[in-house]
Design a protein around this motif. Structure first.
Motif, PDB file in Angstrom:
ATOM      1  N   ILE A  32      -9.614   2.452  -2.218  1.00 38.92           N
ATOM      2  CA  ILE A  32      -9.358   2.716  -3.629  1.00 38.92           C
ATOM      3  C   ILE A  32     -10.426   2.033  -4.479  1.00 38.92           C
ATOM      4  O   ILE A  32     -10.815   0.905  -4.203  1.00 38.92           O
ATOM      5  CB  ILE A  32      -7.947   2.236  -4.059  1.00 38.92           C
ATOM      6  CG1 ILE A  32      -7.735   2.347  -5.576  1.00 38.92           C
ATOM      7  CG2 ILE A  32      -7.688   0.795  -3.633  1.00 38.92           C
ATOM      8  CD1 ILE A  32      -7.568   3.737  -6.098  1.00 38.92           C
ATOM      9  N   SER A  40     -10.926   1.260  -8.439  1.00 41.87           N
ATOM     10  CA  SER A  40     -10.196   1.340  -9.696  1.00 41.87           C
ATOM     11  C   SER A  40     -10.984   0.650 -10.797  1.00 41.87           C
ATOM     12  O   SER A  40     -11.521  -0.430 -10.593  1.00 41.87           O
ATOM     13  CB  SER A  40      -8.839   0.662  -9.507  1.00 41.87           C
ATOM     14  OG  SER A  40      -8.095   0.714 -10.679  1.00 41.87           O
ATOM     15  N   ALA A  66      -3.805  -3.220  -5.927  1.00 35.68           N
ATOM     16  CA  ALA A  66      -4.046  -2.448  -4.714  1.00 35.68           C
ATOM     17  C   ALA A  66      -3.596  -3.303  -3.552  1.00 35.68           C
ATOM     18  O   ALA A  66      -3.769  -4.519  -3.566  1.00 35.68           O
ATOM     19  CB  ALA A  66      -5.522  -2.114  -4.580  1.00 35.68           C
ATOM     20  N   GLU A  88      -1.045  -3.298   0.411  1.00 29.84           N
ATOM     21  CA  GLU A  88      -0.096  -2.567   1.243  1.00 29.84           C
ATOM     22  C   GLU A  88       1.323  -2.910   0.799  1.00 29.84           C
ATOM     23  O   GLU A  88       1.532  -3.614  -0.171  1.00 29.84           O
ATOM     24  CB  GLU A  88      -0.318  -2.869   2.718  1.00 29.84           C
ATOM     25  CG  GLU A  88      -0.145  -4.320   3.091  1.00 29.84           C
ATOM     26  CD  GLU A  88      -0.434  -4.572   4.564  1.00 29.84           C
ATOM     27  OE1 GLU A  88      -0.470  -3.612   5.350  1.00 29.84           O
ATOM     28  OE2 GLU A  88      -0.635  -5.726   4.931  1.00 29.84           O
ATOM     29  N   ILE A 102     -12.665  -2.520  -9.419  1.00 33.16           N
ATOM     30  CA  ILE A 102     -11.851  -3.003  -8.313  1.00 33.16           C
ATOM     31  C   ILE A 102     -12.049  -2.057  -7.153  1.00 33.16           C
ATOM     32  O   ILE A 102     -11.789  -0.861  -7.285  1.00 33.16           O
ATOM     33  CB  ILE A 102     -10.362  -3.048  -8.721  1.00 33.16           C
ATOM     34  CG1 ILE A 102     -10.188  -3.994  -9.914  1.00 33.16           C
ATOM     35  CG2 ILE A 102      -9.488  -3.487  -7.549  1.00 33.16           C
ATOM     36  CD1 ILE A 102      -9.007  -3.674 -10.767  1.00 33.16           C
ATOM     37  N   GLU A 103     -12.546  -2.569  -6.046  1.00 33.90           N
ATOM     38  CA  GLU A 103     -12.804  -1.698  -4.901  1.00 33.90           C
ATOM     39  C   GLU A 103     -12.157  -2.310  -3.676  1.00 33.90           C
ATOM     40  O   GLU A 103     -12.445  -3.442  -3.329  1.00 33.90           O
ATOM     41  CB  GLU A 103     -14.321  -1.561  -4.667  1.00 33.90           C
ATOM     42  CG  GLU A 103     -15.050  -1.058  -5.891  1.00 33.90           C
ATOM     43  CD  GLU A 103     -16.564  -1.067  -5.724  1.00 33.90           C
ATOM     44  OE1 GLU A 103     -17.259  -0.776  -6.702  1.00 33.90           O
ATOM     45  OE2 GLU A 103     -17.054  -1.379  -4.612  1.00 33.90           O
ATOM     46  N   SER A 104     -11.257  -1.562  -3.065  1.00 34.58           N
ATOM     47  CA  SER A 104     -10.592  -2.131  -1.903  1.00 34.58           C
ATOM     48  C   SER A 104     -10.693  -1.201  -0.708  1.00 34.58           C
ATOM     49  O   SER A 104     -10.359  -0.029  -0.796  1.00 34.58           O
ATOM     50  CB  SER A 104      -9.130  -2.422  -2.206  1.00 34.58           C
ATOM     51  OG  SER A 104      -8.510  -2.916  -1.042  1.00 34.58           O
ATOM     52  N   LYS A 105     -11.191  -1.744   0.380  1.00 31.82           N
ATOM     53  CA  LYS A 105     -11.314  -0.965   1.602  1.00 31.82           C
ATOM     54  C   LYS A 105     -10.428  -1.534   2.689  1.00 31.82           C
ATOM     55  O   LYS A 105     -10.609  -1.238   3.855  1.00 31.82           O
ATOM     56  CB  LYS A 105     -12.761  -1.005   2.108  1.00 31.82           C
ATOM     57  CG  LYS A 105     -13.681  -0.188   1.252  1.00 31.82           C
ATOM     58  CD  LYS A 105     -15.034  -0.053   1.890  1.00 31.82           C
ATOM     59  CE  LYS A 105     -15.927   0.673   0.919  1.00 31.82           C
ATOM     60  NZ  LYS A 105     -17.278   0.780   1.283  1.00 31.82           N
ATOM     61  N   ARG A 110      -6.381  -2.431   3.661  1.00 33.15           N
ATOM     62  CA  ARG A 110      -5.024  -2.279   3.149  1.00 33.15           C
ATOM     63  C   ARG A 110      -4.271  -3.589   3.083  1.00 33.15           C
ATOM     64  O   ARG A 110      -3.382  -3.757   2.274  1.00 33.15           O
ATOM     65  CB  ARG A 110      -4.255  -1.263   3.973  1.00 33.15           C
ATOM     66  CG  ARG A 110      -3.901  -1.722   5.362  1.00 33.15           C
ATOM     67  CD  ARG A 110      -2.713  -0.918   5.827  1.00 33.15           C
ATOM     68  NE  ARG A 110      -2.699  -0.760   7.265  1.00 33.15           N
ATOM     69  CZ  ARG A 110      -1.753  -0.105   7.889  1.00 33.15           C
ATOM     70  NH1 ARG A 110      -0.801   0.483   7.207  1.00 33.15           N
ATOM     71  NH2 ARG A 110      -1.771  -0.019   9.201  1.00 33.15           N
ATOM     72  N   SER A 111      -4.644  -4.542   3.939  1.00 31.23           N
ATOM     73  CA  SER A 111      -3.905  -5.798   3.900  1.00 31.23           C
ATOM     74  C   SER A 111      -4.418  -6.698   2.782  1.00 31.23           C
ATOM     75  O   SER A 111      -3.861  -7.751   2.512  1.00 31.23           O
ATOM     76  CB  SER A 111      -4.020  -6.511   5.243  1.00 31.23           C
ATOM     77  OG  SER A 111      -5.355  -6.875   5.459  1.00 31.23           O
ATOM     78  N   ALA A 112      -5.487  -6.275   2.138  1.00 31.48           N
ATOM     79  CA  ALA A 112      -6.009  -7.056   1.012  1.00 31.48           C
ATOM     80  C   ALA A 112      -5.183  -6.733  -0.225  1.00 31.48           C
ATOM     81  O   ALA A 112      -4.788  -5.602  -0.434  1.00 31.48           O
ATOM     82  CB  ALA A 112      -7.462  -6.715   0.766  1.00 31.48           C
ATOM     83  N   GLN A 113      -4.927  -7.753  -1.007  1.00 26.46           N
ATOM     84  CA  GLN A 113      -4.109  -7.545  -2.186  1.00 26.46           C
ATOM     85  C   GLN A 113      -4.915  -7.850  -3.433  1.00 26.46           C
ATOM     86  O   GLN A 113      -5.508  -8.928  -3.541  1.00 26.46           O
ATOM     87  CB  GLN A 113      -2.922  -8.495  -2.118  1.00 26.46           C
ATOM     88  CG  GLN A 113      -1.594  -7.779  -2.222  1.00 26.46           C
ATOM     89  CD  GLN A 113      -0.473  -8.782  -2.218  1.00 26.46           C
ATOM     90  OE1 GLN A 113      -0.482  -9.743  -1.429  1.00 26.46           O
ATOM     91  NE2 GLN A 113       0.469  -8.601  -3.101  1.00 26.46           N
ATOM     92  N   VAL A 114      -4.956  -6.930  -4.334  1.00 22.75           N
ATOM     93  CA  VAL A 114      -5.726  -7.135  -5.557  1.00 22.75           C
ATOM     94  C   VAL A 114      -4.803  -6.973  -6.749  1.00 22.75           C
ATOM     95  O   VAL A 114      -4.031  -6.031  -6.824  1.00 22.75           O
ATOM     96  CB  VAL A 114      -6.850  -6.093  -5.689  1.00 22.75           C
ATOM     97  CG1 VAL A 114      -7.824  -6.495  -6.775  1.00 22.75           C
ATOM     98  CG2 VAL A 114      -7.564  -5.890  -4.384  1.00 22.75           C
ATOM     99  N   GLU A 115      -4.885  -7.907  -7.651  1.00 24.87           N
ATOM    100  CA  GLU A 115      -4.094  -7.790  -8.868  1.00 24.87           C
ATOM    101  C   GLU A 115      -4.999  -8.033 -10.051  1.00 24.87           C
ATOM    102  O   GLU A 115      -5.753  -9.005 -10.078  1.00 24.87           O
ATOM    103  CB  GLU A 115      -3.017  -8.873  -8.892  1.00 24.87           C
ATOM    104  CG  GLU A 115      -1.753  -8.508  -8.178  1.00 24.87           C
ATOM    105  CD  GLU A 115      -0.804  -9.680  -8.230  1.00 24.87           C
ATOM    106  OE1 GLU A 115       0.020  -9.709  -9.138  1.00 24.87           O
ATOM    107  OE2 GLU A 115      -0.924 -10.575  -7.375  1.00 24.87           O
TER     108      GLU A 115
END
Lengths: 432, 483
Positions: A347, A349, A368, A370, B410-413, B415-420
């Motif tokens: 993702i 964003s 973002a 899980e 915000i770029e996330s590759k 899934r276990s990474a958490q971004v807020e």
């Protein structure tokens, strides 16, 4: 500037071939200008900030072919089949009267294929600037016009079904949608984009929406095109004084899709909602780019977008709230939440605020990640198997946003589709 | 200090304009105006540098000629004439001073005016200071005490003479010479800066500090700071900046590289108060700085704290590369712009290692006709299992002609990474101001009070001595923004 991956030449050729068959109107000259401008601009590249995350790789493989006759189709699938509605069906960009059912229109309402109204030059706005919008302006064959006179209330929804049939490669269709709501009029418009076939094709929709003082429009877009389809939609909305524009977009289909929405809140008290969801799997790429301009005092905007990504899907959210000088007492809120359901999903964003007035309340958020491990543990501790627990949590995550869909009758359908998508996505995940 | 005396002093300092706007009249040794390969060679020769560094500088210079100016920032200024500046200006000294006694008394006076009495600090404060005047480092206090524990704290030119192997090993490894146009220029013409090396397992016994000052007219300042915290070490470093008031714009293009090895921690704080230009936006410093920290080892930590109140234009993104597993990056920022200042600042957190964590707290205050942008990137790489980021950006608007913008990427590759990410923008609260005014606090002080409260989370991160100074700065910077 880096050269675009996609050449504009084949489209110019398509224009040449189509020219003779295009509906004749005072627009002929504008088409030529749009084409020239499009060729000058070229297709966007990732060097352009607004296209940073979306490359037109698959589009490069498409050689647009000329079609003046849509393939045959006996029946188009209908959304809300049991509900009375004004239905227009387009197959590969062309209006199909025998599949459509306009129903009875109240006084003051005009709903028709665009080709019937092309003498009115003002319907096609002049100031297209993006490459795809310009291409649409040059190549559009048909579309829909929904115009309500002052004070007209449309009880039944307008359902526009756009069917793409991609049996042979090279479909390049450019439908156009024009919505004009007069003072204090109200309407509900539902777009459904779907298709058949496995060949590469391009759907390039342009919509222009104009709401006069006090008008209200509920606008839902459900996009479930086939995996090879490149779906581009550009929408420009102007919202007048005390008018309300509520939209909800669902992106489920298309190998590559981009929804670009620009809303301009022009009058005091204008408000808009741009909510929606994206559920992508496989190698799908879904891009939602929006700009909301607050140009007057006391304007309100809300944008809540939640999505789930499985497989190698990539989601892009670019939202921008602009508060122009003098637009005091503005309230703007934006939220983007994404669940990553697989290791390969991605993702990107970018929620943006650009504020030139001081008496404002603006906020945005983005998350973002899980599923919450604690919530999952809670369910599993109560004997719910992992697969089921995950599904429950994803459903709950999406249920929130589906509640925001302004057409209540559609919510059940959307929940169903989300459920089916999820089942399929987890099935694939398990197989992988 | 008695409370009343403190109040009097505070009021005085609030009514001051830019109090660091004086010029010190010192004879300086300058290179000819303009920029060319010869100037690069001249600087290198002046500094008696090894051959490899000259080669590196020249490589950077040649690359710089080709590079385009970065255009993406939301700042607006006329094109810089790079030929219309001096790239080397050093206060004239007969020989290198052996101790502070040999330093030109006028220079010391200048630093005293700036609030860094080197002599006193040597004895009392326990803060080791490296002061950079225009282009060269003038004095480093407390050297011996640091040497006892093995800490190297000196100017980078000195480090090049005495520890060339260390400099060569690390220089340009975090910010490569071709990183961006400004960093590239710095690599070609950097004149001095600080060098810090903390040996394994050492906790640096005192805060290290550098003070930068641009004195000479038409000079650019290009300092380069390199800090290496070896395994298990800790250092806290502070820099401060000021410049005289001048009508023309001066360029400051610095590069800071931080390297934290396994278990090491670096805390880097900046109080930037370069001359911001006058009310109409005339003059002021262009502060185009590249700062980057590299958490190379596992469990390492780099923390940036910045208070940005000065400069006509700020272009600065202190970043962290979180390469080691479990490494931590932090960014605490207060940026205040008034009048016609422009600031485009933020951070990048690039999560590469597993279980890396980052936190971004950014507080922006725009007043007058200033424009401020937070621009940040949080990237979760595909290997960043269990990584975590929390970002909060708040903007406060004072006056209807200013602008505040937020541009997070915000770029996330993973899934276990958490971004807020959370951001808000609003105006200074009428209720809070009313409350203060009702209790007899003048409007301007009330604004300073509310703003200080707004920034508290960041101010708390500053080393004690500087938190007080920063608080005062907040007040001064906002002066004239209400009423």
């Amino acid at each position: 500037m880096a050269k675009s991956l996609v050449s504009t030449e084949p489209y110019a050729a398509q224009f040449e071939a189509l020219q003779a068959t295009l509906p004749d109107s005072p627009l002929a000259e504008r088409r030529l200008q749009a084409l020239a401008r499009f060729r000058e601009l070229g297709f966007p590249t990732t060097r352009q900030e607004s296209w940073k995350y979306t490359a037109l790789r698959s589009l490069a493989g498409l050689t647009p072919a000329t079609t003046t006759e849509a393939p045959s189709l006996d029946r188009a699938p209908a959304l809300l089949a049991d509900t009375a509605a004004h239905r227009l069906v387009f197959v590969n960009g062309l209006f199909r009267a025998e599949l459509s059912d306009l129903g009875e229109l109240p006084q003051g309402a005009f709903i028709a294929p665009l080709t019937e109204a092309l003498d009115d030059e003002t319907l096609i706005s002049d100031d297209e600037s993006g490459a795809f919008a310009l291409l649409n302006q040059a190549l559009f064959q048909d579309g829909a016009l929904i115009a309500l006179e002052r004070g007209t209330l449309l009880d039944q929804p307008v359902i526009l079904t756009f069917v793409s049939i991609d049996e042979a490669e090279g479909r390049s269709t450019h439908p156009r949608l024009v919505i004009r709501l007069g003072e204090n009029s109200q309407a509900t418009v539902i777009e459904h984009h779907l298709g058949y076939g496995e060949a590469l094709g391009l759907s390039n929709l342009v919509s222009s929406v104009h709401l006069a003082t006090g008008a209200k429009l509920d606008h839902v877009v459900l996009q479930t095109e086939e995996a090879q389809v490149q779906h581009i939609a550009t929408r420009r909305v102007t919202v007048g004084r005390d008018a309300t524009y509520d939209s909800f977009g669902v992106t489920l289909g298309a190998g590559m899709s981009r929804n670009e929405i620009e809303v301009s809140l022009e009058g005091t008290g204008a408000s808009c909602a741009l909510d929606g969801t994206y559920l992508l799997a496989g190698t799908q790429h879904g891009d939602l780019t929006s700009t909301i301009h607050h140009r007057a005092e006391h304007t309100t905007s809300r944008e809540t977008v939640k999505g789930a990504l499985a497989g190698k899907a990539r989601g892009v959210f670019q939202g921008k709230i602009v508060v122009e000088p003098g637009a005091q007492k503005t309230d703007g809120r934006m939220m983007n939440k994404t669940l990553l359901l697989s290791d390969k999903a991605e993702i990107d964003s970018k929620p943006e605020l650009e504020i030139f007035a001081d008496d404002v309340q603006c906020a945005h958020g983005a998350t973002a990640g899980e599923l919450d491990a604690n919530a999952l543990f809670y369910l599993r501790a109560r004997g719910i198997p992992e697969g089921r627990a995950r599904a429950l949590l994803v459903e709950a995550f999406l249920a929130d946003v589906i509640e925001l869909c302004p057409v209540e009758a559609l919510r059940e359908e959307l929940r169903d589709r989300a459920g089916r998508w999820l089942a399929e996505a987890s099935h694939e995940e398990a197989a992988a | 200090m008695a409370a009343t005396a403190e109040t009097v002093e505070k009021v005085q300092s609030l009514s001051e304009r830019y109090k660091y706007g004086f010029v010190t009249d010192i004879e300086t040794d300058m290179a000819p105006k303009g920029l060319s390969e010869d100037i690069v060679r001249f600087i290198s020769a002046k500094k008696n540098e090894p051959e490899w560094l000259l080669e590196w500088r020249l490589k950077a210079y040649r690359h710089w000629l080709e590079m385009p100016e970065p255009q993406w920032a939301k700042v607006d200024f006329p094109e810089i004439d790079y030929q219309d500046a001096y790239y080397y200006a050093a206060p004239k000294m007969k020989d290198q001073p052996k101790s502070l006694d040999e330093v030109d008394p006028k220079l010391l006076e200048t630093y005293e005016k700036l609030g860094i009495p080197l002599r006193e600090q040597e004895i009392l404060a326990g803060v080791a200071v490296d002061a950079v005047f225009d282009s060269v480092s003038v004095a480093t206090t407390f050297k011996h005490k640091l040497e006892e524990v093995g800490v190297i704290f000196c100017s980078i030119s000195e480090a090049l003479q005495e520890h060339p192997e260390l400099v060569r090993k690390y220089l340009g490894t975090v910010v490569p010479y071709a990183d961006n146009k400004h960093a590239c220029l710095n690599s070609a013409v950097f004149t001095d800066g600080s060098f810090v090396y903390i040996p394994p397992g050492v906790r640096c016994p005192m805060e290290l500090s550098t003070y930068f000052r641009i004195n000479e007219q038409n000079t650019g300042q290009f300092e380069r700071t390199l800090i290496i915290a070896d395994e298990g070490s800790y250092v806290s470093y502070l820099e401060g900046c000021t410049a005289p008031m001048r009508d023309e714009n001066q360029l400051h293009a610095a590069v800071v590289e931080l390297i934290a090895l396994k278990d090491a921690e670096i805390k880097y704080s900046t109080v930037q108060n370069w001359y911001p230009g006058d009310e109409d936006g005339k003059g002021g410093i262009y502060n185009f700085v590249t700062k980057r920290g590299d958490c190379r080892g596992d469990y390492s930590k780099i923390s940036w704290t910045q208070v940005e109140t000065g400069s006509a234009i700020t272009w600065k993104y202190p970043s962290c590369l979180l390469r080691g597993d479990h490494s931590v990056g932090e960014f605490y920022s207060i940026a205040i712009t008034n009048n016609r200042q422009q600031a485009d600042t933020g951070t990048k957190m690039v999560h590469l290692g597993r279980n890396t964590k980052s936190r971004i707290i950014s507080k922006g205050i725009s007043a007058g006709r200033s424009q401020q942008t937070y621009r940040g990137l949080v990237r979760m790489g595909s290997k960043a299992e269990g990584a975590r980021n929390y970002t909060q950006c708040d903007s406060l608007l004072i006056g209807e002609s200013c602008g505040a913008h937020t541009v997070p990427y915000i770029e996330s590759k993973n899934r276990s990474a958490q971004v807020e990410h959370e951001a808000t923008t609003s105006r200074i609260s009428e209720d809070q101001l009313f409350y203060c005014r009702q209790r007899g606090i003048p409007e301007e002080d009330a604004v300073a009070l509310v703003v200080n409260g707004f920034c508290r989370e960041v101010l708390q991160q500053l080393p004690m001595e500087f938190a007080v100074e920063a608080q005062k700065l907040v007040g001064i910077s906002l002066e004239g923004s209400v009423g």
